[in-house]
Write a protein that holds these residues in place. Structure first.
Motif, PDB file in Angstrom:
ATOM      1  N   VAL A 317      45.861  40.605  37.928  1.00 36.42           N
ATOM      2  CA  VAL A 317      44.412  40.693  38.130  1.00 36.42           C
ATOM      3  C   VAL A 317      43.731  41.045  36.806  1.00 36.42           C
ATOM      4  O   VAL A 317      44.387  41.481  35.851  1.00 36.42           O
ATOM      5  CB  VAL A 317      44.039  41.761  39.182  1.00 36.42           C
ATOM      6  CG1 VAL A 317      44.602  41.388  40.544  1.00 36.42           C
ATOM      7  CG2 VAL A 317      44.533  43.140  38.744  1.00 36.42           C
ATOM      8  N   ARG A 319      41.026  43.440  34.762  1.00 38.13           N
ATOM      9  CA  ARG A 319      40.474  44.788  34.819  1.00 38.13           C
ATOM     10  C   ARG A 319      39.154  44.813  34.051  1.00 38.13           C
ATOM     11  O   ARG A 319      39.049  44.234  32.971  1.00 38.13           O
ATOM     12  CB  ARG A 319      41.427  45.802  34.181  1.00 38.13           C
ATOM     13  CG  ARG A 319      42.835  45.809  34.761  1.00 38.13           C
ATOM     14  CD  ARG A 319      42.872  46.327  36.176  1.00 38.13           C
ATOM     15  NE  ARG A 319      44.253  46.479  36.669  1.00 38.13           N
ATOM     16  CZ  ARG A 319      44.564  46.706  37.935  1.00 38.13           C
ATOM     17  NH1 ARG A 319      43.596  46.819  38.849  1.00 38.13           N
ATOM     18  NH2 ARG A 319      45.822  46.810  38.300  1.00 38.13           N
ATOM     19  N   LEU A 340      40.940  49.525  39.965  1.00 39.00           N
ATOM     20  CA  LEU A 340      39.820  48.607  40.193  1.00 39.00           C
ATOM     21  C   LEU A 340      40.071  47.284  39.477  1.00 39.00           C
ATOM     22  O   LEU A 340      40.343  47.249  38.274  1.00 39.00           O
ATOM     23  CB  LEU A 340      38.520  49.234  39.696  1.00 39.00           C
ATOM     24  CG  LEU A 340      37.241  48.427  39.932  1.00 39.00           C
ATOM     25  CD1 LEU A 340      36.993  48.245  41.420  1.00 39.00           C
ATOM     26  CD2 LEU A 340      36.052  49.128  39.284  1.00 39.00           C
ATOM     27  N   ALA A 341      39.973  46.183  40.218  1.00 44.79           N
ATOM     28  CA  ALA A 341      40.174  44.849  39.650  1.00 44.79           C
ATOM     29  C   ALA A 341      38.854  44.095  39.639  1.00 44.79           C
ATOM     30  O   ALA A 341      38.048  44.206  40.558  1.00 44.79           O
ATOM     31  CB  ALA A 341      41.204  44.076  40.460  1.00 44.79           C
ATOM     32  N   GLY A 342      38.631  43.327  38.588  1.00 43.36           N
ATOM     33  CA  GLY A 342      37.415  42.537  38.470  1.00 43.36           C
ATOM     34  C   GLY A 342      36.985  42.441  37.024  1.00 43.36           C
ATOM     35  O   GLY A 342      37.680  42.893  36.110  1.00 43.36           O
ATOM     36  N   GLN A 361      32.320  42.677  38.815  1.00 43.84           N
ATOM     37  CA  GLN A 361      32.454  41.471  39.632  1.00 43.84           C
ATOM     38  C   GLN A 361      33.800  41.502  40.354  1.00 43.84           C
ATOM     39  O   GLN A 361      34.846  41.421  39.720  1.00 43.84           O
ATOM     40  CB  GLN A 361      32.361  40.222  38.754  1.00 43.84           C
ATOM     41  CG  GLN A 361      31.027  40.054  38.063  1.00 43.84           C
ATOM     42  CD  GLN A 361      31.035  38.917  37.071  1.00 43.84           C
ATOM     43  OE1 GLN A 361      32.078  38.552  36.543  1.00 43.84           O
ATOM     44  NE2 GLN A 361      29.875  38.356  36.806  1.00 43.84           N
ATOM     45  N   THR A 362      33.757  41.636  41.662  1.00 45.38           N
ATOM     46  CA  THR A 362      34.980  41.663  42.475  1.00 45.38           C
ATOM     47  C   THR A 362      34.773  40.736  43.671  1.00 45.38           C
ATOM     48  O   THR A 362      33.731  40.102  43.817  1.00 45.38           O
ATOM     49  CB  THR A 362      35.289  43.080  42.981  1.00 45.38           C
ATOM     50  OG1 THR A 362      34.316  43.447  43.965  1.00 45.38           O
ATOM     51  CG2 THR A 362      35.267  44.097  41.843  1.00 45.38           C
ATOM     52  N   ASN A 363      35.747  40.699  44.545  1.00 39.43           N
ATOM     53  CA  ASN A 363      35.637  39.925  45.776  1.00 39.43           C
ATOM     54  C   ASN A 363      35.184  40.784  46.953  1.00 39.43           C
ATOM     55  O   ASN A 363      35.238  40.353  48.105  1.00 39.43           O
ATOM     56  CB  ASN A 363      36.986  39.275  46.107  1.00 39.43           C
ATOM     57  CG  ASN A 363      37.389  38.235  45.084  1.00 39.43           C
ATOM     58  OD1 ASN A 363      36.541  37.502  44.566  1.00 39.43           O
ATOM     59  ND2 ASN A 363      38.679  38.171  44.783  1.00 39.43           N
TER      60      ASN A 363
END
Length: 374
Positions: A317, A319, A340-342, A361-363
């Motif tokens: 992912v 970061r 936290l991923a994005g 920005q994440t899903n």
């Protein structure tokens, strides 16, 4: 992949800022705001996040403990820029795509209680939009974008910069120059201090060798007239110049920051008082622009912030990354939640730099908004 220049490859890695980090803020009350395009902040600590949801534009307000959605006129589209003159004078701008394939610019004014839509001058083009807004006072608000884009929101040969100014009672369109040989152009960012206004974007131009290229467009209004301001050469980059001037920001008096791209990498330039100069060069990890227009913010204390992302191969992912210039070098502002991923989408600060806001920005179904003490 082409690098923007050999010199950039030797830039030192960023160090973490001691005692400073981004923490996640509560957004559970948000139902229709899904992504954040901009923040409006004040030195009193108030903040507004503007953007869009799955069906319409949206605005949320920080109440000191959590984000709460604001009641606004509804339209299909989204907000792309925001500015707060003070706690009871806030603007949000964007584009309304309600009418078929067309689109029209939208500007909403908030008085701390109610949001009211204001009339934007009509243009002959099928589509016009506003990308950003800035202000020096209640009677001096500037918004920029483009007019003349087709139904798929792609630039065509009729695209031109679209600039409007609020004089305290109405919006008026303002004509700005374009470089010789321009086929089409657009503005993505505006910054204001006193009577001085800076705008940035791009122009698709025919060069002296007959080739056509995207080229950064930066302009300055000194209170009397507009001047096209060249950006600094970028040795080692394709065509030796910036192709896009994504974001512009005013910092301490006389200080102007520009984030752009020569090819792929995010690059920084700074105004010397008479011209733009290259740098301070970003560390490798901060050179990937995230979002359509990247992000840049500055305060009155000589600090500037940019956003980026780094791919975590172990987790598979990206970061979020947030970098701050402290006057001597670029430093990382770490995120407390290291899982936290994005991508680091937007970062903003008030003039004082007391609080920094960021969107990741994440899903997630609700936006991830971070806060850090300045």
């Amino acid at each position: 992949m082409l690098l923007a220049g050999v010199a950039l490859a030797t830039a030192p890695a960023a160090q973490a800022v001691p005692g400073q980090e981004f923490v996640t803020t509560p957004t559970g009350a948000l139902t229709y705001l899904r992504s954040v395009s901009a923040f409006a902040t004040t030195d009193s600590g108030k903040a507004w996040a503007v953007g869009s949801g799955p069906w319409s534009a949206g605005i949320a307000r920080w109440d000191g403990a959590a984000w709460q959605e604001e009641q606004t006129p509804q339209f299909s589209g989204g907000f792309s820029g925001a500015v707060a003159v003070n706690d009871t004078n806030v603007w949000a701008v964007g584009t309304n795509y309600d009418a078929g394939n067309g689109g029209r610019p939208v500007a909403l004014h908030g008085d701390g209680t109610t949001w009211t839509q204001t009339a934007i001058p009509e243009v002959p083009e099928k589509i016009a939009r506003l990308n950003d807004v800035a202000a020096s006072g209640a009677g001096d608000v500037w918004a920029v974008g483009s007019a003349g884009i087709d139904g798929s929101q792609q630039p065509n040969p009729d695209s031109r910069p679209f600039v409007v100014r609020w004089n305290g009672s109405a919006w008026q369109e303002v004509a700005v120059p374009v470089p010789a040989g321009t086929r089409y152009s657009a503005l993505s960012s505006v910054a204001v201090r006193g009577q001085e206004v800076w705008v940035s974007g791009y122009a698709y131009v025919r060069l002296a060798d007959g080739q056509e290229r995207y080229r950064a467009l930066v302009e300055r209004f000194d209170g009397t007239q507009w001047t096209i301001v060249p950006t600094a050469p970028e040795p080692g980059a394709p065509e030796d110049f910036l192709r896009f001037a994504n974001r512009i920001a005013v910092g301490a008096p006389g200080e102007v920051w520009l984030a752009g791209q020569a090819d792929i990498d995010q690059l920084i330039q700074r105004w010397t008082g008479s011209a733009f100069e290259r740098g301070p060069e970003l560390p490798v990890d901060l050179r990937t622009p995230t979002g359509r227009l990247g992000s840049l913010s500055a305060d009155d204390n000589g600090k500037a912030w940019v956003t980026s992302a780094k791919y975590d191969s172990g987790a598979g992912v990206s970061r979020p990354l947030f970098g701050v210039w402290d006057g001597t070098g670029w430093n990382d502002v770490p995120v407390a939640d290291q899982s936290l991923a994005g991508n680091g989408g937007v970062v903003a600060t008030s003039r004082s730099g007391g609080v920094i806001w960021a969107y990741v920005q994440t899903n997630a179904s609700t936006p991830v908004i971070l806060r850090a003490e300045g």
